[in-house]
Design an enzyme around this catalytic site. Structure first.
Site, short mmCIF file in Angstrom:
data_model
loop_
_atom_site.label_atom_id
_atom_site.label_comp_id
_atom_site.label_asym_id
_atom_site.label_seq_id
_atom_site.Cartn_x
_atom_site.Cartn_y
_atom_site.Cartn_z
N ASP A 213 0.86 -1.18 0.00
CA ASP A 213 0.00 0.00 0.00
C ASP A 213 0.90 1.24 0.00
O ASP A 213 2.11 1.15 0.21
CB ASP A 213 -0.88 -0.05 1.25
CG ASP A 213 -1.72 1.19 1.43
OD1 ASP A 213 -2.39 1.60 0.47
OD2 ASP A 213 -1.71 1.75 2.54
N ASP B 113 -0.35 5.12 1.13
CA ASP B 113 -0.66 6.00 2.26
C ASP B 113 -0.72 5.21 3.56
O ASP B 113 -1.43 4.20 3.66
CB ASP B 113 -1.99 6.71 2.02
CG ASP B 113 -1.90 7.78 0.95
OD1 ASP B 113 -0.83 8.39 0.82
OD2 ASP B 113 -2.90 8.00 0.24
N LYS C 42 -8.72 -4.69 -3.75
CA LYS C 42 -7.29 -4.86 -4.02
C LYS C 42 -6.90 -6.33 -4.16
O LYS C 42 -6.01 -6.68 -4.94
CB LYS C 42 -6.48 -4.23 -2.90
CG LYS C 42 -6.53 -2.71 -2.82
CD LYS C 42 -5.58 -2.25 -1.71
CE LYS C 42 -5.57 -0.76 -1.52
NZ LYS C 42 -4.58 -0.35 -0.50
N ASP D 122 -2.29 -0.82 5.91
CA ASP D 122 -2.67 -0.10 7.13
C ASP D 122 -4.16 0.14 7.28
O ASP D 122 -4.58 0.77 8.25
CB ASP D 122 -1.97 1.27 7.15
CG ASP D 122 -2.65 2.26 6.22
OD1 ASP D 122 -2.81 1.96 5.01
OD2 ASP D 122 -3.06 3.34 6.70
N ASP E 147 -7.01 -2.79 2.73
CA ASP E 147 -5.91 -3.74 2.55
C ASP E 147 -6.30 -5.16 2.99
O ASP E 147 -5.55 -6.10 2.76
CB ASP E 147 -4.67 -3.29 3.32
CG ASP E 147 -4.12 -1.98 2.80
OD1 ASP E 147 -3.88 -1.89 1.59
OD2 ASP E 147 -3.95 -1.05 3.61
#
Length: 227
Positions: free
Chosen positions: A10, A12, A153, A176, A180
């Protein structure tokens, strides 16, 4: 020497500086030197992860917009249509709200399949309007993403793995946020950085003691050569 495992990273909250904004440049060399495919899986608009791959110097393997756009280096796959998200935005604006990004709205200018709204904007009317259009709102901690309910994702990771030629079960994912979780479910091993939300922490195989890029660097050190 054992090969490195494929990575799913990821952006951010995961590759960022301790304060949470801006890529931490310490991640560039380890990612560039990684001896296996590195997939950048993010909620950001399609051009951002492509540019990150370009500037780091790695093949452009990208899952963007929470799975709405997947790039395998040769082919681009669109798994959702922005039209529905745009309709949500128009109704949201008609109700007196905005995306909160200013008149140029570069956050959404190049977005292909969803709309992102600033966290300072009210979420409940956004959720209600999105639901009326058959869409969902995902709070990634950096924005509210108005998106189709299907793309994620994890599905994007499976698409990249199929086209590039690696087993997603062999991959290591670091993230995070709630967006995710789907990559954590597909990858064989997963890490949540210390600043992750509770949903991501619960889904990860391991919660790291370090936050942001510090956590990601610790995870990479731990799994290097374990492929």
């Amino acid at each position: 020497m054992t090969a490195d495992p494929p990575l799913v990273l990821d952006i951010d909250g995961t590759l960022t500086r301790p304060e949470g904004w801006g890529i931490d440049p310490r991640v560039f060399d380890p990612i560039r030197d990684w001896e296996a495919p590195v997939v950048i899986a993010t909620g950001k608009a399609f051009p951002y992860p492509v540019a990150l791959c370009h500037f780091v110097g790695i093949p452009e393997l990208v899952v963007a917009e929470n799975g709405g756009v997947v790039y395998t280096g040769d082919d681009v796959f669109f798994t959702a249509d922005r039209a529905a998200a745009q309709a949500v935005l128009e109704d949201y604006r008609a109700a007196g709200y905005s995306t909160g990004w200013g008149p140029e709205n570069t956050v959404n200018r190049w977005r292909e399949t969803e709309i992102a709204v600033n966290l300072e904007q009210p979420i409940e009317p956004l959720r209600e309007i999105a639901a009326a259009h058959g869409l969902e709102v995902v709070d990634t901690g950096y924005a509210y993403h108005v998106k189709d309910t299907d793309p994620n994702k994890g599905d994007g990771l499976e698409t990249v793995a199929e086209h590039v030629g690696f087993d997603p079960e062999a991959a290591v994912a670091v993230g995070d946020s709630i967006n995710d979780v789907s990559t954590f479910e597909v990858a064989g091993r997963s890490f949540a950085v210390a600043n992750a939300d509770e949903t991501a922490k619960a889904a990860a195989d391991e919660v790291l003691e370090e936050a942001h890029a510090d956590g990601t660097l610790a995870a990479l050190e731990q799994v290097r050569g374990s492929g």
